[in-house]
Structures are given as C-alpha cells and as structure tokens.
Design an enzyme around this catalytic site. Structure first.
Site, PDB file in Angstrom:
ATOM      1  N   GLY A 235       0.762  -4.963   1.003  1.00  0.00           N
ATOM      2  CA  GLY A 235      -0.437  -5.039   0.181  1.00  0.00           C
ATOM      3  C   GLY A 235      -0.192  -5.678  -1.179  1.00  0.00           C
ATOM      4  O   GLY A 235      -1.117  -6.212  -1.792  1.00  0.00           O
TER       5      GLY A 235
ATOM      6  N   ALA B   8       0.866  -1.173   0.000  1.00  0.00           N
ATOM      7  CA  ALA B   8       0.000   0.000   0.000  1.00  0.00           C
ATOM      8  C   ALA B   8       0.909   1.231   0.000  1.00  0.00           C
ATOM      9  O   ALA B   8       2.051   1.168   0.457  1.00  0.00           O
ATOM     10  CB  ALA B   8      -0.885  -0.015   1.239  1.00  0.00           C
TER      11      ALA B   8
ATOM     12  N   GLU C 206      -0.490  -9.265  -0.524  1.00  0.00           N
ATOM     13  CA  GLU C 206      -1.904  -9.535  -0.239  1.00  0.00           C
ATOM     14  C   GLU C 206      -2.742  -9.510  -1.516  1.00  0.00           C
ATOM     15  O   GLU C 206      -3.641 -10.330  -1.696  1.00  0.00           O
ATOM     16  CB  GLU C 206      -2.422  -8.512   0.778  1.00  0.00           C
ATOM     17  CG  GLU C 206      -1.763  -8.700   2.143  1.00  0.00           C
ATOM     18  CD  GLU C 206      -2.049  -7.553   3.104  1.00  0.00           C
ATOM     19  OE1 GLU C 206      -1.715  -6.400   2.755  1.00  0.00           O
ATOM     20  OE2 GLU C 206      -2.599  -7.802   4.176  1.00  0.00           O
TER      21      GLU C 206
HETATM   22  N1  CAA Z   1       4.673   3.207  -0.645  1.00  0.00           N
HETATM   23  C1  CAA Z   1       5.079   4.350  -1.192  1.00  0.00           C
HETATM   24  N2  CAA Z   1       6.228   4.457  -1.896  1.00  0.00           N
HETATM   25  C2  CAA Z   1       6.990   3.349  -2.023  1.00  0.00           C
HETATM   26  C3  CAA Z   1       6.623   2.136  -1.459  1.00  0.00           C
HETATM   27  C4  CAA Z   1       5.404   2.060  -0.742  1.00  0.00           C
HETATM   28  N3  CAA Z   1       4.941   0.936  -0.210  1.00  0.00           N
HETATM   29  N4  CAA Z   1       7.583   1.213  -1.737  1.00  0.00           N
HETATM   30  C5  CAA Z   1       8.522   1.861  -2.459  1.00  0.00           C
HETATM   31  N5  CAA Z   1       8.160   3.154  -2.628  1.00  0.00           N
HETATM   32  C6  CAA Z   1       8.903   4.181  -3.361  1.00  0.00           C
HETATM   33  C7  CAA Z   1      10.089   4.669  -2.555  1.00  0.00           C
HETATM   34  O1  CAA Z   1       9.678   5.630  -1.590  1.00  0.00           O
HETATM   35  C8  CAA Z   1      10.966   5.242  -3.627  1.00  0.00           C
HETATM   36  O2  CAA Z   1      10.468   6.502  -3.990  1.00  0.00           O
HETATM   37  P1  CAA Z   1      11.504   7.750  -4.280  1.00  0.00           P
HETATM   38  O3  CAA Z   1      12.324   7.277  -5.456  1.00  0.00           O
HETATM   39  O4  CAA Z   1      10.584   8.873  -4.588  1.00  0.00           O
HETATM   40  O5  CAA Z   1      12.308   7.895  -3.035  1.00  0.00           O
HETATM   41  C9  CAA Z   1      10.721   4.309  -4.813  1.00  0.00           C
HETATM   42  O6  CAA Z   1       9.475   3.649  -4.529  1.00  0.00           O
HETATM   43  C10 CAA Z   1      11.798   3.247  -4.973  1.00  0.00           C
HETATM   44  O7  CAA Z   1      11.934   2.577  -3.721  1.00  0.00           O
HETATM   45  P2  CAA Z   1      13.352   2.426  -2.951  1.00  0.00           P
HETATM   46  O8  CAA Z   1      14.240   3.566  -3.301  1.00  0.00           O
HETATM   47  O9  CAA Z   1      13.043   2.204  -1.512  1.00  0.00           O
HETATM   48  O10 CAA Z   1      13.896   1.111  -3.655  1.00  0.00           O
HETATM   49  P3  CAA Z   1      14.857  -0.005  -3.027  1.00  0.00           P
HETATM   50  O11 CAA Z   1      15.193  -0.908  -4.167  1.00  0.00           O
HETATM   51  O12 CAA Z   1      15.946   0.614  -2.242  1.00  0.00           O
HETATM   52  O13 CAA Z   1      13.921  -0.795  -1.981  1.00  0.00           O
HETATM   53  C11 CAA Z   1      11.929  -1.934  -1.249  1.00  0.00           C
HETATM   54  C12 CAA Z   1      12.822  -1.524  -2.438  1.00  0.00           C
HETATM   55  C13 CAA Z   1      12.644  -2.938  -0.349  1.00  0.00           C
HETATM   56  C14 CAA Z   1      10.668  -2.560  -1.824  1.00  0.00           C
HETATM   57  C15 CAA Z   1      11.570  -0.659  -0.415  1.00  0.00           C
HETATM   58  O14 CAA Z   1      11.063   0.323  -1.309  1.00  0.00           O
HETATM   59  C16 CAA Z   1      10.541  -0.879   0.649  1.00  0.00           C
HETATM   60  O15 CAA Z   1      10.856  -1.403   1.704  1.00  0.00           O
HETATM   61  N6  CAA Z   1       9.256  -0.459   0.396  1.00  0.00           N
HETATM   62  C17 CAA Z   1       8.212  -0.505   1.373  1.00  0.00           C
HETATM   63  C18 CAA Z   1       7.692  -1.916   1.559  1.00  0.00           C
HETATM   64  C19 CAA Z   1       6.606  -1.933   2.614  1.00  0.00           C
HETATM   65  O16 CAA Z   1       6.789  -1.603   3.772  1.00  0.00           O
HETATM   66  N7  CAA Z   1       5.376  -2.357   2.204  1.00  0.00           N
HETATM   67  C20 CAA Z   1       4.232  -2.444   3.072  1.00  0.00           C
HETATM   68  C21 CAA Z   1       3.405  -1.201   2.986  1.00  0.00           C
HETATM   69  S1  CAA Z   1       2.119  -1.146   4.181  1.00  0.00           S
HETATM   70  C22 CAA Z   1       0.855  -2.093   3.538  1.00  0.00           C
HETATM   71  O17 CAA Z   1       0.980  -2.650   2.468  1.00  0.00           O
HETATM   72  C23 CAA Z   1      -0.399  -2.151   4.379  1.00  0.00           C
HETATM   73  C24 CAA Z   1      -1.368  -3.212   3.978  1.00  0.00           C
HETATM   74  O18 CAA Z   1      -1.267  -4.352   4.400  1.00  0.00           O
HETATM   75  C25 CAA Z   1      -2.530  -2.910   3.145  1.00  0.00           C
END
Ligand code: CAA
Length: 262
Positions: free
Chosen positions: A113, A69, A116
């Site tokens: 998400g 998400a 999911e």
């Molecule tokens: N939401 C918003 N933006 C996201 C995102 C997310 N879930 N995941 C990645 N992005 C964005 C980053 O902020 C980044 O944006 P900028 O270039 O503007 O900074 C871009 O995508 C690229 O991401 P990274 O620079 O972080 O890329 P990476 O290769 O270093 O890492 C990753 C990749 C491990 C997937 C890392 O992005 C990450 O940990 N993302 C979040 C994962 C997460 O926590 N997901 C769960 C969300 S909560 C949820 O989903 C609730 C639910 O159950 C419904």
C-alpha cells in the site's frame, strides 16, 4: 483538526505555499491503518480547499515512506467486514479527489500500500535510498489499492508482473529507469529538493496547473482520440484566463510573470 498519525504543516512564502503531510507512525514503518488514512484524506482535502495552498507534498520518514497497509490491523478481517466497510475504497481513494498537484517524496521502503499510495500521487521524487515493491503475494493476498493497475501503466507489463508475482523490491535507480519515479535525489536532500519543486509549481498559474493535471490524468482513462479532444478544449479554455495573457506578455517583454491565478 488534530492528527495522531500524520504531521501537517505549510512551507514556503508568497500567495501560494506548499502543504506538507508527513506520515508519522515510525515504529510501524508508517504502516497504513484506517486512522492514518482517514487523517491523510482529511489533510489532503483541507489543503485542496485552502486558497493559500498551491501544491501538496506527501512524505514519510528516512527509513520508510510506508511499508504497506497495516498487516496487524488486517490479519483477522473477514470477507464480510472488508466488503461492508468498503476497505481501501472508503478512505484511500480520497487522494484521487484532490485537484492540486500532489508530489510523493519517497525515502526508504515504499511497499504494498505504500507503493500504491505513492503511485496515487501525481509524481514521485525518490531518495537514492528508496525501495519499491508489491510484496502482498508473500502474505497470501494481492495489491488492493491499485497496484495491479497503476504499476503496469507506470513500468509496463513485464516488470509489473515480475514485481507483483515475485514480491521483489526494486531500488531507486531501477524505478527511475522504469519510469516509476520522475527523479532521484540524495537521501539527505530529499525534502529540500521536493519542496523546491513544489515551490516552483506554487509560483505558476493555478488555473493552468489544475487543467494540466486533469489532462494528463485523462491519458490513463480513455482512448487517445477522446483524450486529445479533452486536452484541446482545456487548452482553448485557458485563453479565457488572465494568467495566459500575463504569461505570454511576460515572455515577450523578457520579464518574470506575475501570475494572479485567474
Ligand atoms: N504492517 C504492520 N506492521 C509493519 C508493517 C506492515 N505493513 N511493516 C512493518 N511493520 C512493523 C513490523 O512489524 C515491526 O514492528 P515491531 O517492531 O513491533 O516488531 C516494525 O514495523 C519494523 O519492521 P521490521 O522489524 O520488519 O523491519 P525490517 O527492517 O526488518 O524489515 C520490511 C522492513 C522489509 C519493510 C518489513 O517490515 C516488511 O516486510 N514489512 C511488510 C511489507 C509488506 O508486506 N507490505 C504489504 C502489506 S499488504 C498491503 O499493503 C495491501 C494493499 O495492497 C493495500
């Protein structure tokens, strides 16, 4: 309808084709915001209602199916807002109303998400590059789109607890061993392979396909005895279809069946 966050196209030939939805917010690794989920729901319902479509594929990019998400859209939300807007419930669960088969084609990250969403599809075919996880615990929340319920059903309690409590990722090989994904294919052939599977489903009789999906879903929703009764009634009903006669006659005549989907 024109879409800003997804790409929608049809693939294949014949009476039934495949509806392909590609999540398309590459800069945010396909983070799932409200606009994207509204569009995905609309595209899924449109394909489900389209007589020319027999199967649906949901895909992401090479780097990410979806990284969860959208955290930037969620970060400042208050309890009152998530309750009143029906956050997640309002648009994510549209997928569950789709009667035709939906296959998730997962390459790269399927996190939070994203994992999911893949699990809401009927089955997952993964590229060898796929990485699955429920990392919500690391940002102070828990999975909120079915992760705590569907992951244990897919991989068992121990591994689900491990994933949900530590937030670690599992790679495609572990996901296949655990039963989360049905098959793994080389990343550069993912879409081609998934579309071939979908094409095969499109050629089968739609009444039996819809019935089969509904019956397998029952396995997760009630006791075994009720599921067995449901399945037997559904099985009996299919003897009222032309496709059952055609399928069996074709087998006995050693020819290819010509299903008319009735
Ligand atoms: N939401 C918003 N933006 C996201 C995102 C997310 N879930 N995941 C990645 N992005 C964005 C980053 O902020 C980044 O944006 P900028 O270039 O503007 O900074 C871009 O995508 C690229 O991401 P990274 O620079 O972080 O890329 P990476 O290769 O270093 O890492 C990753 C990749 C491990 C997937 C890392 O992005 C990450 O940990 N993302 C979040 C994962 C997460 O926590 N997901 C769960 C969300 S909560 C949820 O989903 C609730 C639910 O159950 C419904």
């Amino acid at each position: 309808m024109t879409y800003q966050n997804i790409l929608v196209e049809t693939r294949g030939e014949g009476a039934h084709r495949t509806g392909l939805v590609t999540l398309n917010r590459p800069k945010a690794l396909n983070a799932l915001n409200d606009a994207l989920m509204d569009e995905l729901g609309a595209a899924l319902l449109a394909f489900d209602a389209d007589d020319a479509i027999g199967c649906i594929v949901v895909a992401g990019s090479e780097r990410a199916f979806a990284a969860g998400a959208d955290i930037s859209a969620m970060a400042r939300l208050e309890y009152r807002e998530v309750v009143l807007s029906g956050f997640i419930t309002r648009n994510w669960e549209t997928m569950l109303r789709v009667r035709k088969p939906v296959i998730a084609a997962v390459a790269g990250f399927a996190l939070g998400g994203g994992c999911e969403l893949a699990m809401m599809c009927d089955f997952i075919i993964a590229a060898d590059s796929a990485k699955f996880g429920q990392p919500e615990i690391k940002i102070g929340i828990i999975p909120g789109a079915g992760g705590t319920q569907r992951l244990p059903r897919a991989v068992g309690k121990s591994k689900a607890m491990d994933m949900v409590l530590t937030g670690r990722m599992m790679d495609a090989a572990e996901a296949e061993r655990a039963g989360l994904v049905s098959r793994i294919v080389p990343a550069d052939r993912l879409l081609e392979e998934v579309l071939a599977v979908a094409e095969g489903i499109c050629q089968l009789g739609l009444p039996s396909i819809l019935t089969a999906k509904e019956c397998v879903n029952r396995a997760f929703e009630g006791p075994l005895t009720e599921g067995m009764v449901y399945e037997r009634e559904a099985f009996h009903r299919l003897f009222a279809t032309e496709d059952q006669k055609e399928g069996m006659d074709a087998f006995l005549a050693k020819r290819k069946p010509d299903f008319r989907h009735r």
